[in-house]
Design a protein around this motif. Sequence first.
Motif: not given
Length: 381
Positions: A90-106
């Motif tokens: 859903n736009g590049c914004l969601e691409a970034f959100a999915a990337t971060v939430l899928g690949l970055i850990n706390p």
Amino acid sequence: MEVAKRLEKFQKSRETINNLKDGIINLGRGFPNFDGPEFIKEAAIQAIRDGKNQYARGSGVPELNIAIADRFRKDTGLPIDPDNEVTVTNGCLEAFAATVLGLINPGDEVILFSPLYDSYEGNLAMAGAKIVSIPLQAPNFAIPIQKLKSIVSRSTRAIVINTPHNPTGKMFSLGELNAIASLCIENDVLVFADEVYHKLAFDVEHISIASLPGMFERTVTMNSLAKTFSLTGWKIGWAIAPSHLTWGLRQAHSFITFSNATPLQCAAAVALRAPESYYVELKRDYRAKRAILVEGLKAVGFKVFPPDGTFFVLADHTPFGLENDVAFCEYLLKEVGVLAIPCSVFCLNPEEGKNLVRFVFCKDDETLRVAVERMKEKLRK
């Protein structure tokens, strides 16, 4: 709490933009005041009439994934698997959100260059990342390579780059990209590359960092239909990444939006198969708009930093004697009738941006000229 306060400040500026009074010229928010091409809109209408109105495949309508892969190969020379390395979002914004939430850990460390697009900080905060910011300084906003080298380490999980860059209009040079790539390979670091303005590169060749040796396997490249085709409301974006990174971002994507509007995806596939002449004309038109605004702002009395890409211009407002960028933008809105964005909202340290304001030139030529004339008439140094 500090992140939340900064994001609240940016959200208030968005609310101001969304509630503009009649007669205000909006040179603040980055969307065109003209429509996208007719052939793309007709393709969406035809897809609706053809019954393509149910849920799409989560990773994207197959013909769009293929079109994205083909376009990326033309631009970078890299062959891409459309089924396993392309995800429609859903736009590049969601691409970034999915990337971060899928690949970055706390606790993972992520490096950003400031000023920056506000959603980066918000998404990284939601993921619990440790954010490290490196400021880019006027006039050329060059990456301080030695500072970057001193920060990158084995504890760094990712570096976020945005080229052409919002809000500075900077294009990352081949030398800068090679330096980033070398550090990433040496320290096993990922790159999240936002390239939504890649077809609005005017004076310097756009280079995807994923195309550099050893970088595709550690890069998520994000893009969208919005800026290139003046269809910001469609929210068709995508992420390109090797399968091992795609797997992670797709897990997040499946719980954020799952899929996008099917007929709009079908039309996006048509858009990405536009002839090369479309992109030539796009750059020609935007170069002309850039000239109107840059030369106009100079004539008003601003110190201007002409962009190499995007449709943004940063200008130094200090010749007009206001306290800071927020005060200047409030004056410009209330007394002149022109909206601009204070650059401090793009900075983790607001002091870094207090002398600068951002204007956009994704407007019709007459609107740009009228805005310039208003500023000439009402701004006093």
